[in-house]
Design an enzyme around this catalytic site. Structure first.
Site, PDB file in Angstrom:
ATOM      1  CG  ASP A  79     -14.887 -74.873  53.249  1.00 13.68           C
ATOM      2  OD1 ASP A  79     -14.311 -74.605  52.173  1.00 13.68           O
ATOM      3  OD2 ASP A  79     -14.893 -76.003  53.754  1.00 13.68           O
ATOM      4  CD  GLU A 146     -10.354 -78.518  50.842  1.00 15.64           C
ATOM      5  OE1 GLU A 146      -9.399 -79.237  50.520  1.00 15.64           O
ATOM      6  OE2 GLU A 146     -10.549 -78.152  52.015  1.00 15.64           O
TER       7      GLU A 146
END
Length: 291
Positions: A79, A146
């Site tokens: 991400d 994350e």
């Protein structure tokens, strides 16, 4: 076909970064990039597994003669921090990042670039695709979310990884190795206020703080960069003390993990105070630019 990054070295990394950045991948919306990584691993004929959370693990056997070496885990997250300027027309859910090369820098037009952690992902992809880099057995682990909760790391099941050595590729400096990590905390604050009608004889203004560098709240927080939330509220407080403002709207910041680079407020002042208010804001703006 020539692309903005096609001339950059090492090409093995930059071509993967460019391909990755063509895939929408905001935090908590990683379905497309998960599918992208699955296709990448399987196209190389490598064992590719995805857990229930969405973490992707691609395994590559050791180079000939290195079969007995310890397995190394290469870990990066899929991400990215998804932030754009207010005047940028961009949909992180459906568009890839619009990149360009500016001298020694790769940049994005009006949005975050996604180098965190796209460069780490691209580096691991280069190792997986390479046929000329000697390596021990590799487990490339690509975790999700994350940036907004460490969801992938938190939900990684025990026993998935066989390696005892892990290299986390989410770092800030390519000439340093860090042992350890920082922590973080989210704080939510709410308050109440009394609404009031706009006073007769008032005029409205829009205050805009724009053009700041922004940055990651982890790796850039110590650099002294201006924060749009702080600057905008400083202007509002000082102007309110001087003129007595009515505040109709404040829109500033957007992500917990990004230093705000833009902020906007709609305010009202008495019409008679309008020229003085404009002059006051211009003077304060000059001070802020100097700081």
């Amino acid at each position: 076909m020539s692309t903005p990054l096609s001339a950059l070295e090492p090409q093995a990394v930059w071509k993967n970064f460019e391909a990755l950045n063509a895939v929408p991948r905001p935090s908590k919306k990683e379905a497309r990039v998960i599918a992208f990584m699955e296709q990448f691993g399987r196209s190389l004929g490598l064992q590719t597994d995805t857990d229930a959370c969405g973490n992707v693990c691609i395994r590559k056997p050791a180079s000939p003669g290195m079969e007995g070496r310890p397995t190394v885990v290469l870990q990066a997250h899929l991400d990215m921090v998804h932030q754009k300027n207010a005047d940028t027309d961009f949909d992180f859910d459906s568009q890839g990042i619009d990149m360009y090369v500016d001298g020694d820098w790769v940049k994005a037009r009006g949005t975050t670039l996604g180098a965190d952690n796209g460069i780490g992902v691209a580096s691991a992809m280069a190792i997986l695709a390479s046929d000329d880099i000697a390596h021990p057995p590799i487990e490339a682990l690509f975790t999700i979310d994350e940036e907004t909760g460490m969801t992938g790391a938190m939900h990684l099941a025990g026993g998935v990884l066989r390696g005892k050595i892990m290299l986390n590729l989410d770092t800030e400096d390519d000439d340093e190795i860090t042992i350890g990590c920082a922590g973080g905390v989210d704080v939510n604050i709410s308050g109440r206020y009394a609404q009031a009608d706009v006073k007769p004889g008032s005029v409205a203004f829009t205050l805009s703080v724009k053009g700041l560098s922004g940055g990651h709240s982890g790796m850039d927080i110590h650099l002294g960069r201006a924060n749009a939330n702080k600057l905008l509220n400083r202007i509002l407080m000082e102007a309110d003390n001087e003129f007595g403002l009515g505040i109709a709207d404040i829109q500033s910041g957007g992500l917990r993990n990004a230093i705000p680079r833009e902020g906007f407020a709609t305010v009202t002042v008495n019409a008679d105070d309008a020229p003085g208010f404009e002059a006051f804001v211009q003077q304060l703006a000059a001070i802020l630019r100097t700081e």
